[in-house]
Scaffold this motif. Structure first.
Motif, mmCIF file in Angstrom:
data_model
loop_
_atom_site.group_PDB
_atom_site.id
_atom_site.type_symbol
_atom_site.label_atom_id
_atom_site.label_comp_id
_atom_site.label_asym_id
_atom_site.label_seq_id
_atom_site.Cartn_x
_atom_site.Cartn_y
_atom_site.Cartn_z
ATOM 1 N N ASP A 199 0.801 -1.215 0.000
ATOM 2 C CA ASP A 199 0.000 0.000 0.000
ATOM 3 C C ASP A 199 0.839 1.273 0.000
ATOM 4 O OD1 ASP A 199 0.932 -0.432 2.544
ATOM 5 O OD2 ASP A 199 -0.983 -0.058 3.551
ATOM 6 N N ASN A 200 2.150 1.144 -0.178
ATOM 7 C CA ASN A 200 2.990 2.320 -0.430
ATOM 8 C C ASN A 200 2.892 2.710 -1.899
ATOM 9 O OD1 ASN A 200 3.920 2.675 2.158
ATOM 10 N ND2 ASN A 200 6.014 1.929 1.764
ATOM 11 N N ASP A 201 3.011 4.000 -2.192
ATOM 12 C CA ASP A 201 3.004 4.451 -3.588
ATOM 13 C C ASP A 201 4.395 4.408 -4.211
ATOM 14 O OD1 ASP A 201 0.265 4.981 -3.675
ATOM 15 O OD2 ASP A 201 0.526 7.012 -2.889
ATOM 16 N N PHE A 202 5.436 4.441 -3.377
ATOM 17 C CA PHE A 202 6.811 4.458 -3.881
ATOM 18 C C PHE A 202 7.631 3.347 -3.225
ATOM 19 C CE2 PHE A 202 5.752 9.189 -3.877
ATOM 20 C CZ PHE A 202 5.378 9.203 -5.207
ATOM 21 N N TYR A 203 8.814 3.100 -3.780
ATOM 22 C CA TYR A 203 9.798 2.178 -3.211
ATOM 23 C C TYR A 203 10.889 3.018 -2.525
ATOM 24 C CZ TYR A 203 7.759 -1.150 -6.575
ATOM 25 O OH TYR A 203 6.911 -1.949 -7.318
ATOM 26 N N TYR A 204 11.406 2.508 -1.415
ATOM 27 C CA TYR A 204 12.357 3.283 -0.614
ATOM 28 C C TYR A 204 13.676 2.531 -0.410
ATOM 29 C CZ TYR A 204 8.356 6.252 0.219
ATOM 30 O OH TYR A 204 7.289 7.095 0.037
ATOM 31 N N ILE A 205 14.698 3.309 -0.057
ATOM 32 C CA ILE A 205 16.014 2.753 0.271
ATOM 33 C C ILE A 205 16.305 3.197 1.700
ATOM 34 C CG2 ILE A 205 18.430 2.557 -0.438
ATOM 35 C CD1 ILE A 205 17.570 3.671 -3.187
ATOM 36 N N PRO A 206 15.727 2.505 2.693
ATOM 37 C CA PRO A 206 15.865 2.942 4.097
ATOM 38 C C PRO A 206 17.327 3.066 4.500
ATOM 39 C CG PRO A 206 14.193 1.227 3.906
ATOM 40 C CD PRO A 206 14.901 1.281 2.588
ATOM 41 N N GLY A 207 17.599 4.118 5.256
ATOM 42 C CA GLY A 207 18.946 4.314 5.781
ATOM 43 C C GLY A 207 19.873 5.045 4.843
ATOM 44 N N ARG A 240 14.444 7.243 -2.785
ATOM 45 C CA ARG A 240 13.435 6.402 -3.432
ATOM 46 C C ARG A 240 13.979 5.870 -4.757
ATOM 47 N NH1 ARG A 240 8.881 11.021 -2.947
ATOM 48 N NH2 ARG A 240 10.764 12.208 -3.389
ATOM 49 N N TRP A 241 13.425 4.749 -5.200
ATOM 50 C CA TRP A 241 13.851 4.187 -6.479
ATOM 51 C C TRP A 241 13.614 5.207 -7.593
ATOM 52 C CZ3 TRP A 241 11.968 -1.521 -7.345
ATOM 53 C CH2 TRP A 241 12.440 -2.333 -6.302
ATOM 54 N N THR A 242 14.503 5.194 -8.547
ATOM 55 C CA THR A 242 14.383 6.091 -9.703
ATOM 56 C C THR A 242 13.424 5.497 -10.735
ATOM 57 O OG1 THR A 242 16.547 7.083 -9.316
ATOM 58 C CG2 THR A 242 15.754 7.082 -11.587
ATOM 59 N N VAL A 262 6.724 4.540 -9.441
ATOM 60 C CA VAL A 262 5.473 4.292 -8.725
ATOM 61 C C VAL A 262 5.345 2.792 -8.453
ATOM 62 C CG1 VAL A 262 2.950 4.438 -8.859
ATOM 63 C CG2 VAL A 262 4.368 6.321 -9.725
ATOM 64 N N ASN A 263 4.882 2.460 -7.264
ATOM 65 C CA ASN A 263 4.668 1.068 -6.859
ATOM 66 C C ASN A 263 3.228 0.660 -7.188
ATOM 67 O OD1 ASN A 263 4.327 -1.371 -5.453
ATOM 68 N ND2 ASN A 263 4.238 -0.369 -3.447
ATOM 69 N N TYR A 264 3.092 -0.376 -7.996
ATOM 70 C CA TYR A 264 1.776 -0.890 -8.374
ATOM 71 C C TYR A 264 1.410 -2.170 -7.633
ATOM 72 C CZ TYR A 264 1.052 2.563 -11.953
ATOM 73 O OH TYR A 264 0.823 3.749 -12.600
ATOM 74 N N GLY A 265 2.031 -2.382 -6.491
ATOM 75 C CA GLY A 265 1.775 -3.609 -5.755
ATOM 76 C C GLY A 265 2.626 -4.759 -6.251
ATOM 77 N N VAL A 266 3.802 -4.424 -6.794
ATOM 78 C CA VAL A 266 4.755 -5.430 -7.256
ATOM 79 C C VAL A 266 5.968 -5.372 -6.334
ATOM 80 C CG1 VAL A 266 6.151 -6.272 -9.168
ATOM 81 C CG2 VAL A 266 3.966 -5.117 -9.629
ATOM 82 N N SER A 267 6.238 -6.447 -5.647
ATOM 83 C CA SER A 267 7.346 -6.447 -4.688
ATOM 84 C C SER A 267 8.679 -6.401 -5.421
ATOM 85 C CB SER A 267 7.279 -7.701 -3.820
ATOM 86 O OG SER A 267 7.638 -8.843 -4.577
#
Length: 626
Positions: A199-207, A240-242, A262-267
């Motif tokens: 349910d996130n809209d974006f992908y992240y690179i924590p840290g 965030r992912w490019t 944008v994250n479409y619910g694809v891991s």
């Protein structure tokens, strides 16, 4: 053994009966999908169209190089576009995207040049999907109403409106500042502590915080010109992912670093957090697709994009061009497009899908109306125009597309491709004339023309970001050949050169013929290989085929050679003569482009011949009177 002609005739006769065939061989009725005549899409880069300034300074500001406005699409301009033979205008670059020009006086936050390509910015780095580019408005505070007025003018001129939706990515500085109450901008509710949540809209690179790319080969944002925010830094933590999928906190300078994916619910490992479409939905209509998604949970990004599309449909927009559609799951397109068609069954939906292996999936399951035919027909015609390609490849392409030919939009130029007249492509716009005839008349699909193509624009200006051969989509710039046609706002070609006037006259004749022809929405048969085998003097630099619908019958032949004329007796094989119901005798043929080379079809012994002379780069569209 059947001849090649017989095979093509038997398969393509389905087109005149209103049917196409799925890859599994099952028929699908598309009578409702097809229109009685061709569609012609005129792609216009909106901020460049009306610009009359000719300074053309590399990296020039809006004040230095000028910019076009919605208001420049006057009734006179729109009438001239319509008279070219256009049915749909694709206004490229309408949604508000990130740009360097300061609009803070209008409550618009500034954008950082370190994450913008060019000074005017990429139209594919959208910052606010519920508003329009402030550059395009005479009064930026009233910019959305100015766009509504443009939609009304376009409709009054007899054309439909297409704009972009960019589903795969948004601007790195996406804000959605005018998102309506009750909706949330992308990313507003994301959990940024994890790389991925459905349910996130974006992908992240924590840290890790985002770092501006390391520039190479002398590149500097804005060409090194000073700007208070051009400091090699951009505040984004976590990164965030490019947009192109790079998972690096510091993307490469050749990545789409100005955007975020944008994250479409694809891991990250490719697993789906949504229901997949059963295979049989390739054969089901949009109503069935809409029913499939009712009551099912989908990722929030899907809902946001559907709301966005329906917002623009509500403003009178008639359709969309989808950027890089194959980077988004096909199920999303089923969800989105069925929702759009429920609101407007006539919506015109076209998309970029560059992998031919995905064409059928995105057409049948994704419910796309039209996909770019870039990799197959465009690339083949480009090789022929450049002098080393053979026309023999065209029938090979068509045989692989018989079941989906109507859905593959044809073009020779767009904002991503080199201008035909550029030295890097053909060096002479006239070399595109035979290819344009073939592209526009070969199938039942729509034709697309990029503004300036019809006057031989070479894309020679060094605008700043990127190099010439393509008219810049990133910077403020004038478009000289097009500006001469604009003639200071008269839109009458009064300042055009004789060669530019002649080229535009050719495009006008061709496109107007295509939108009025019944035969071009009917059947097709190749006669090229038959003539290569049986006609002395006919070779791989000529192409010929026939089109018909009932008693409306065409013979089309093009000469791709720039310095060579041809003279031969073009042959129509017996299978075609019988299909057309012709008996022995002589039949007049009317030439439909210029009307100056009408000839005769002689039928004897169930075969036909047409004595032809073709000048260099000449095409003939010969019509057999009903």
């Amino acid at each position: 053994m059947k001849s090649i002609l017989s095979v093509i005739l038997s398969s393509l006769l389905l087109a005149s009966c209103g049917q196409e065939r799925h890859a599994d061989g099952g028929p699908k009725d598309i009578t409702a999908m097809k229109k009685p005549h061709k569609a012609v899409v005129y792609q216009v880069f909106t901020r460049l169209f009306g610009n009359t300034q000719t300074t053309n300074k590399p990296w020039g500001t809006l004040e230095e190089n000028g910019v076009g406005k919605f208001a420049d699409f006057t009734p006179e301009a729109l009438r001239a576009i319509r008279d070219l033979g256009v049915t749909h205008i694709w206004y490229t670059g309408v949604p508000h995207h990130a740009l360097v020009t300061d609009y803070s006086d209008y409550g618009i936050s500034p954008d950082d040049p370190d994450v913008i390509k060019g000074r005017a910015g990429s139209p594919y780095a959208v910052k606010d999907y519920y508003n329009v580019n402030p550059d395009l408005a005479t009064d930026p505070a009233n910019r959305l109403e100015e766009f509504r007025a443009l939609v009304r003018r376009t409709h009054k001129a007899g054309m439909q409106v297409i704009i972009d939706i960019v589903p795969n990515h948004v601007a790195r500085n996406y804000e959605g500042a005018t998102t309506p109450e009750g909706s949330q901008p992308f990313g507003a509710d994301d959990d940024t502590s994890v790389a991925y949540r459905p349910d996130n809209d974006f992908y992240y690179i924590p840290g890790e915080a985002f770092r501006v790319p390391e520039w190479r080969d002398g590149y500097q944002p804005l060409g090194g010109q000073p700007h208070p925010l051009a400091d090699g830094r951009y505040d984004e933590d976590p990164a965030r992912w490019t947009g192109n999928g790079s998972r690096l906190a510091q993307p490469d300078m050749n990545d789409w670093y100005e955007t975020i994916k944008v994250n479409y619910g694809v891991s990250p490992d490719g697993a789906y957090a949504f229901d997949t479409l059963p295979g049989e939905y390739a054969e089901r209509d949009v109503a069935a697709h809409q029913a499939f998604w009712e009551g099912r949970e989908v990722p929030p990004s899907w809902q946001k994009f559907r709301d966005i599309a329906l917002f623009w449909i509500g403003l009178g927009v008639d359709g969309f061009r989808y950027d890089m559609a194959e980077m988004v799951p096909v199920e999303f397109w089923s969800y989105l497009n069925s929702g759009i068609k429920a609101a407007n069954p006539e919506a015109f939906l076209m998309a970029e899908v560059y992998n031919p292996g995905l064409y059928r999936e995105y057409i049948h399951k994704g419910k796309m109306d039209y996909l770019y035919d870039k990799v197959e027909l465009y690339d083949s015609l480009k090789h022929i125009m450049k002098g080393y390609g053979w026309t023999d490849h065209i029938p090979v392409v068509l045989r692989g597309q018989t079941d989906i030919e109507h859905h593959l939009l044809h073009f020779l130029e767009n904002h991503d491709e080199q201008r035909i007249a550029s030295p890097e492509f053909a060096g002479d716009a006239r070399l595109g004339m035979p290819a344009m005839v073939v592209s526009a008349t070969l199938t039942t699909s729509p034709t697309m023309v990029y503004f300036g193509q019809e006057v031989g624009e070479p894309g020679a200006e060094d605008a700043g970001f990127g190099k010439p051969s393509r008219t810049s989509i990133f910077d403020y710039i004038g478009v000289p050949h097009h500006q001469r046609w604009m003639n200071g706002g008269a839109f009458d070609g009064g300042a055009s050169t004789d060669s530019e006037k002649a080229l535009r006259d050719f495009y006008s004749r061709l496109l107007n013929f295509t939108v009025g022809s019944r035969a071009l929405m009917g059947a097709y048969a190749d006669i090229h290989y038959y003539n290569k085998e049986h006609t002395p003097g006919y070779d791989h630099r000529v192409y010929s085929f026939v089109r018909w619908e009932g008693s409306d019958r065409l013979v089309i032949v093009s000469n791709f050679e720039k310095d060579r004329s041809y003279a031969f007796d073009l042959r129509l094989p017996g299978e075609l003569i019988r299909e057309w119901g012709l008996s022995d005798g002589t039949y007049p043929l009317q030439e439909m482009l210029y009307g100056n080379k009408s000839s005769q079809l002689k039928v004897a012994g169930a075969a036909g011949t047409v004595a032809l002379e073709l000048d260099p780069l000449e095409s003939l569209i010969l019509r057999l009177p009903e």
